[in-house]
Design a protein around this motif. Structure first.
Motif, PDB file in Angstrom:
ATOM      1  N   SER A  44      -5.385  -4.405  -0.771  1.00  0.00           N
ATOM      2  CA  SER A  44      -6.212  -4.931   0.314  1.00  0.00           C
ATOM      3  C   SER A  44      -7.021  -6.142  -0.132  1.00  0.00           C
ATOM      4  O   SER A  44      -7.173  -7.110   0.628  1.00  0.00           O
ATOM      5  CB  SER A  44      -7.131  -3.835   0.855  1.00  0.00           C
ATOM      6  OG  SER A  44      -7.897  -3.249  -0.180  1.00  0.00           O
ATOM      7  N   LEU A  51      -9.446   3.698   3.605  1.00  0.00           N
ATOM      8  CA  LEU A  51      -8.183   3.712   2.871  1.00  0.00           C
ATOM      9  C   LEU A  51      -8.178   4.787   1.797  1.00  0.00           C
ATOM     10  O   LEU A  51      -7.167   5.464   1.578  1.00  0.00           O
ATOM     11  CB  LEU A  51      -7.917   2.336   2.237  1.00  0.00           C
ATOM     12  CG  LEU A  51      -7.573   1.193   3.193  1.00  0.00           C
ATOM     13  CD1 LEU A  51      -7.451  -0.109   2.431  1.00  0.00           C
ATOM     14  CD2 LEU A  51      -6.281   1.490   3.953  1.00  0.00           C
ATOM     15  N   PHE A  59      -6.537   4.318  -6.928  1.00  0.00           N
ATOM     16  CA  PHE A  59      -5.831   3.119  -6.505  1.00  0.00           C
ATOM     17  C   PHE A  59      -5.594   2.172  -7.678  1.00  0.00           C
ATOM     18  O   PHE A  59      -6.321   2.177  -8.667  1.00  0.00           O
ATOM     19  CB  PHE A  59      -6.618   2.393  -5.420  1.00  0.00           C
ATOM     20  CG  PHE A  59      -6.525   3.030  -4.055  1.00  0.00           C
ATOM     21  CD1 PHE A  59      -5.298   3.420  -3.538  1.00  0.00           C
ATOM     22  CD2 PHE A  59      -7.664   3.226  -3.290  1.00  0.00           C
ATOM     23  CE1 PHE A  59      -5.205   3.993  -2.274  1.00  0.00           C
ATOM     24  CE2 PHE A  59      -7.579   3.801  -2.029  1.00  0.00           C
ATOM     25  CZ  PHE A  59      -6.346   4.181  -1.524  1.00  0.00           C
ATOM     26  N   ASN A  63      -5.359   9.112  -1.338  1.00  0.00           N
ATOM     27  CA  ASN A  63      -5.273   8.307  -2.550  1.00  0.00           C
ATOM     28  C   ASN A  63      -5.085   9.190  -3.766  1.00  0.00           C
ATOM     29  O   ASN A  63      -5.553  10.319  -3.820  1.00  0.00           O
ATOM     30  CB  ASN A  63      -6.516   7.429  -2.721  1.00  0.00           C
ATOM     31  CG  ASN A  63      -7.692   8.190  -3.305  1.00  0.00           C
ATOM     32  OD1 ASN A  63      -7.868   8.239  -4.529  1.00  0.00           O
ATOM     33  ND2 ASN A  63      -8.514   8.789  -2.445  1.00  0.00           N
ATOM     34  N   VAL A 108      -4.074   3.414   7.944  1.00  0.00           N
ATOM     35  CA  VAL A 108      -3.735   2.332   7.017  1.00  0.00           C
ATOM     36  C   VAL A 108      -3.306   1.082   7.769  1.00  0.00           C
ATOM     37  O   VAL A 108      -3.707  -0.040   7.420  1.00  0.00           O
ATOM     38  CB  VAL A 108      -2.644   2.799   6.033  1.00  0.00           C
ATOM     39  CG1 VAL A 108      -2.215   1.652   5.123  1.00  0.00           C
ATOM     40  CG2 VAL A 108      -3.151   3.970   5.190  1.00  0.00           C
ATOM     41  N   HIS A 115       0.843  -1.200   0.000  1.00  0.00           N
ATOM     42  CA  HIS A 115       0.000   0.000   0.000  1.00  0.00           C
ATOM     43  C   HIS A 115       0.874   1.245   0.000  1.00  0.00           C
ATOM     44  O   HIS A 115       1.935   1.274   0.626  1.00  0.00           O
ATOM     45  CB  HIS A 115      -0.906   0.037   1.233  1.00  0.00           C
ATOM     46  CG  HIS A 115      -2.062   0.992   1.103  1.00  0.00           C
ATOM     47  ND1 HIS A 115      -3.292   0.606   0.609  1.00  0.00           N
ATOM     48  CD2 HIS A 115      -2.173   2.314   1.367  1.00  0.00           C
ATOM     49  CE1 HIS A 115      -4.109   1.644   0.603  1.00  0.00           C
ATOM     50  NE2 HIS A 115      -3.445   2.697   1.047  1.00  0.00           N
ATOM     51  N   ASN A 152      -2.816  -0.306  -3.838  1.00  0.00           N
ATOM     52  CA  ASN A 152      -3.738  -0.785  -2.803  1.00  0.00           C
ATOM     53  C   ASN A 152      -3.991  -2.253  -3.093  1.00  0.00           C
ATOM     54  O   ASN A 152      -4.626  -2.603  -4.097  1.00  0.00           O
ATOM     55  CB  ASN A 152      -5.041   0.015  -2.847  1.00  0.00           C
ATOM     56  CG  ASN A 152      -6.063  -0.450  -1.828  1.00  0.00           C
ATOM     57  OD1 ASN A 152      -5.991  -1.557  -1.314  1.00  0.00           O
ATOM     58  ND2 ASN A 152      -7.044   0.392  -1.546  1.00  0.00           N
TER      59      ASN A 152
END
Length: 847
Positions: free
Chosen positions: A230, A287, A295, A292, A259, A166, A228
């Motif tokens: 995730s 997030l 992403f 950002n 984060v 990230h 990102n």
């Protein structure tokens, strides 16, 4: 899943360190005041580093310190001293970029754990193996690798691997970027990157004509989105990644807190039930809200082309709040239909139709014409926003006050979130001190006795419930009461202050035991000093034999090779790397070139790409096997993986190219140990540093003296992304073939752009390096090879450049110094470069 990865968080300040630890990081990486690649961060002085190690270790968290820059010879001894300080302070590992410093560290402080920085550009199996053999315990992989490539590396090497999950992406392979360095003197390899990639550029053709409308495409053609991953955490765990790294030492502690907290929950959930894994809407929103640039999963799922990029803005975009519906004439407010909640104190930005963007902090909200502090999603609100706002303009929330406050509470409050469970045992006897023993989940134990003895209770004796209540008052400590066993055989009493003081002393003792358990053992001071002086003496006492200077030229087409040979080159690099603008070099081209060089008494060395992923290696290795049958005089190796495997395929001499970032004499010795025959020194060294290195180098030294130096090498291609329709699920139309392109900056400079056979982009400096007037300084120093870098040039350029440098070298060999001819040569070479000439770092060095 049995494999439990480490969650590794960044810390550029003490607040960020606390934020990382309290929100669930398993390890934290940070930098000292010296020798790290984020010099603009607040960073930690030596006292703070010691304090940080103690703070983290008490809470079961590891500390890694970044020493990830290139070091000059005059800095090596101080850097070794800093590494020893870090080892003695108890850090768990240091993250290094410099091959020379790493080699010295293994010799001087062998007990110190070394991690290979992503600045080492490790991107293939043989590169990982080489660093394993060099003593690195962990490898931080290049960010350009896919999940499949990471899996292959893990299965083939078993290495401890670290991967970024990230944060901000570099558009260039880390460690291979000279853009900030050559444009502004602020070197990314020295921790001073000015991020010129986040500025505006236009894509132009060979005549400087704009090829894409900035209003439609965007102007930030080198600015990637933030990574990102995730939603890919289970796959990364399955791939065997040991450490999940969050980028962000330049970020504020609220970012780190948010984060880390979100990824802690996501990773724990994936470990618990990977089959039913998901990222919740709230987690995804947090997030995005905290920061950002849009992403992307990066390259984990393959090359995403234009989907990697944030063409229209290089900074935080927040989350979409809604659209402007109109203007309320009665209360003079802009009406916005909210898609997300909004409260006073939030920051918003309106992407206006005319004039860019308008950003404000929300000081008041009108809901149904009444002032409120909070408005839920789905409501129409009125806000006071200056400027020309129109219906349909998009509105983004760039600052969420509630999210920031939640994050701040995790590191600004004295109460600790992260707790270590403890087992308490208490024994009370009449006439004896109260006995307390605590044991943590790692088996550490501390015990103690109260200062006063227990007395006979008349009214309210000690009870289990009362003791538990007093012992559980642990809010400002990193501990929590998990279980209590109490032996209260008699009716006794003890003042509460005695119980609290006993608890405090025992827990302080436990904390010290936890911290002390991480303290390393190392050599005594006199042993360390002896090792340092022995190691430094070895790399500084060599005196190379005088040798005749040679002229080398790097080219990528056969006509340029022939021109180089005809006009006086001693060495030609050719054959292993080529560009689509010139056509791909074939084995027959290589054979033709080898025969032409042999007939003219010139050495031909096979050049190589600085980047070769594992699935690209077979093609190059087959070429290596082919050259064994040709009159090839060596291999130019630009990545660590090739150093590892060339010897298995050929007995030709190996030249270590400048992408290996050799910046000091220890690095040259490292190359020699790998069987390298000649070292091309970093183009970021100044003339004095080059002279000093050449005086002690155990290998012949080569330097670049002419040509457009490569600024970056990237798996992202702006031609394919902007002109070739290349994106996720789409195939590039390959506009790069047979044409020349460049990127034009705000000052009008055009940086030439080439695309290689693997569709990687190579960006070159607008100005050509030229030091023809200063050749005697290099030749007096004993530099063995002067190199003209002409991979993107045509045969006419090569002919003129080689001719001028050949004549200058010949004049030097005959003891002739003719400044007029040098000046005329420079003036002619200047006509070959549209933007003019530069002496690079020869007389200014890098920060």
């Amino acid at each position: 899943m049995n494999h439990r990865p480490e969650l590794l968080a960044p810390a550029g300040s003490w607040e960020a360190l606390v934020a990382a630890v309290q929100n669930g990081a398993d390890a934290v990486y940070l930098g000292g005041k010296l020798f790290n690649a984020r010099q603009s961060a607040q960073n930690f002085d030596n006292h703070e580093l010691t304090r940080a190690v103690e703070y983290a270790h008490i809470r079961g968290v590891k500390i890694y310190v970044t020493v990830n820059i290139l070091l000059a010879d005059e800095e090596l001894e101080e850097a070794l001293g800093f590494l020893r300080f870090l080892h003695n302070a108890g850090v768990d590992a240091v993250i290094l970029q410099d091959l020379g410093l790493a080699s010295l560290a293994r010799e001087v402080i062998p007990e110190l754990s070394l991690h290979a920085s992503t600045q080492m550009t490790v991107h293939n199996i043989p590169g990982v193996r080489l660093l394993q053999q060099a003593g690195f315990e962990r490898i931080v992989l290049a960010r350009e690798l896919s999940l499949a490539e990471i899996t292959d590396i893990k299965q083939a090497t078993g290495a401890d691997l670290e991967v970024f999950i990230h944060g901000a992406l570099c558009i260039c392979y880390s460690g291979q970027c000279l853009m900030s360095s050559l444009i502004g003197g602020r070197s990314g390899n020295r921790g001073k990157c000015a991020q010129p990639c986040r500025l505006q550029y236009q894509l132009v053709d060979e005549k400087g004509r704009r090829l894409a409308d900035p209003g439609r495409v965007g102007e930030y053609l080198l600015s990637p989105r933030d990574i990102n991953t995730s939603h890919l955490i289970p796959q990364l765990i399955e791939a065997g990644v040991n450490s999940f790294k969050i980028e962000g030492r330049m970020k504020r502690p609220e970012y780190v807190a948010t984060v880390v907290r979100v990824y802690r929950k996501i990773i724990d959930r994936a470990l618990k039930n990977p089959a039913d894994f998901r990222v919740t809407a709230d987690e995804a929103r947090e997030l995005a809200q905290i920061f950002n640039r849009d992403f992307t999963p990066g390259y984990l799922l393959g090359n995403p082309g234009s989907d990697l990029m944030s063409f229209k803005r290089p900074n935080n975009r927040g989350i979409r709040l809604g659209r402007v519906k109109g203007f309320n004439q009665d209360n003079k407010t802009v009406e916005i239909l909210l898609e997300e909640p909004l409260q006073v104190g939030d920051g918003i930005e309106v992407w206006v139709s005319e004039g860019g963007r308008r950003g404000i902090e929300v000081n008041s909200i009108l809901l149904q014409n009444r002032p409120v502090d909070f408005a839920p999603a789905g409501t129409l609100v009125g806000l006071t926003i200056p400027g020309k706002i129109k219906p349909g303009d998009r509105v983004f929330k760039t600052h969420d006050a509630a999210l920031m406050e939640r994050a701040r509470e995790s590191f600004a409050s004295a109460r600790e979130i992260r707790k270590i469970p403890l087992q308490f045992y208490v024994r009370a006897r009449l006439g004896e001190p109260l006995y307390l023993r605590v044991t943590d989940n790692q088996g550490f134990t501390a015990e103690g006795l109260s200062s006063e003895a227990c007395q006979q209770a008349r009214n309210r004796p000690l009870t289990f419930a009362y003791l538990k209540e007093q012992l559980d008052r642990l809010g400002n400590t990193p501990f929590a009461l998990a279980d209590l066993q109490a032996d209260l055989a008699e009716q006794v009493i003890l003042p509460v202050k005695e119980i609290n003081e006993l608890r405090r002393r025992v827990l302080a003792d436990l904390a010290q035991k936890r911290a002390a358990a991480w303290q390393p053992s190392g050599p005594a001071e006199h042993v360390y000093q002896q090792r340092v002086q022995t190691a430094l003496r070895k790399i500084r006492t060599h005196r190379p034999a005088p040798r005749e200077p040679l002229l080398a030229v790097n080219v990528t087409d056969i006509t340029s090779l022939q021109a180089a040979v005809s006009y006086g080159a001693d060495i030609v690099y050719f054959g292993g790397e080529s560009y689509h603008s010139k056509g791909i070099i074939t084995p027959s081209d290589l054979q033709q070139g080898a025969e032409f060089c042999r007939k003219n008494g010139v050495s031909l060395v096979l050049n190589s790409p600085r980047i070769l992923h594992d699935r690209e290696l077979p093609n190059y290795l087959s070429l290596l096997q082919h050259v064994n049958d040709l009159a090839i005089d060596g291999i130019l190796a630009g990545n660590l993986g090739l150093l590892q495997i060339i010897r298995d395929y050929t007995d030709k001499p190996v030249i270590g190219d400048f992408p290996l970032n050799i910046f000091n004499s220890a690095g040259i010795h490292f190359l020699k140990e790998q069987g390298v025959a000649r070292a091309v020194l970093s183009p970021e060294l100044n003339i004095k540093q080059l002279q000093d290195l050449a005086a002690v180098s155990p290998l012949p030294a080569e330097v670049l003296v002419q040509g457009a130096l490569p600024l970056m090498s990237s798996r992202y291609c702006p031609l394919g992304s902007v002109l070739g329709n290349f994106a996720t699920g789409k195939t590039c139309t390959r506009p790069c073939r047979g044409r020349e392109y460049g990127l034009k900056d705000r000052l009008g400079l055009i940086f030439p752009l080439e695309v290689d056979r693997y569709c990687r982009m190579h960006l070159f400096n607008a100005k050509d390096l030229c030091v023809i007037e200063d050749l005697p300084l290099l030749l007096d120093a004993g530099i063995a090879v002067l190199r003209i870098e002409a991979k993107k040039e045509n045969h006419a350029y090569v002919a003129r450049a080689v001719n001028h440098y050949r004549q200058a070298i010949n004049r030097y060999r005959h003891g002739i110094r003719d400044q007029r001819k040098d000046r005329e040569a420079k003036e002619d070479l200047e006509r070959l470069s549209k933007a003019g000439l530069t002496k690079g770092h020869y007389f200014r060095g890098v920060i």
